[in-house]
Design a protein around this motif. Sequence first.
Motif: not given
Length: 182
Positions: A39, A68, A90
């Motif tokens: 991430t 994401d 995302d």
Amino acid sequence: MLAINLSPRELRQAGLVERVSACLARHGLPATALELEITEGVLLEEVEQCIATMQTLKALGVRFAIDDFGTGYSSLTYLKRLPLDRLKLDRSFVGDLDGEASGLVLVESILVIARKLGLECIAEGVENQAQLDCLLRHGCTLGQGYYFARPMDEAAFEAWLDVQRPAPAGVRLAQDLPPARG
């Protein structure tokens, strides 16, 4: 391709490269079959250490994806510094494709950035044909979400694999993807 989420803390742990290498060897998997998903939170602490670890794993053939993308610390500078192969758009952006013009502008922009940087883009959270059609029109041919399959246990997954439906027109299957870029 096996994709595994890796937390920022795990990426910073000493010995990660050795553990990944040993695990691949133990199971007879080539490093090119592994994609580690990180991430944007990885960019918040000890960035240089994280980049060095990623580069070492990348040299082994491991692929990297930013998961994401667009919901956290989205520094465009790091997109060119990190040894990435993919961006995972995302689901919040994909969900906006059902009618919000501003959502489409962001999706188009992210797809252009990914293409210009030589990164594949995977759309998360594809839930209907309209979203898929919009993504395909804008050059995003990789997706995941309920439109393709709902979450399932092991037995259901094995049965699903036995009768795997063909991908919708214009969508590439994972086994048809080109090899990772260097």
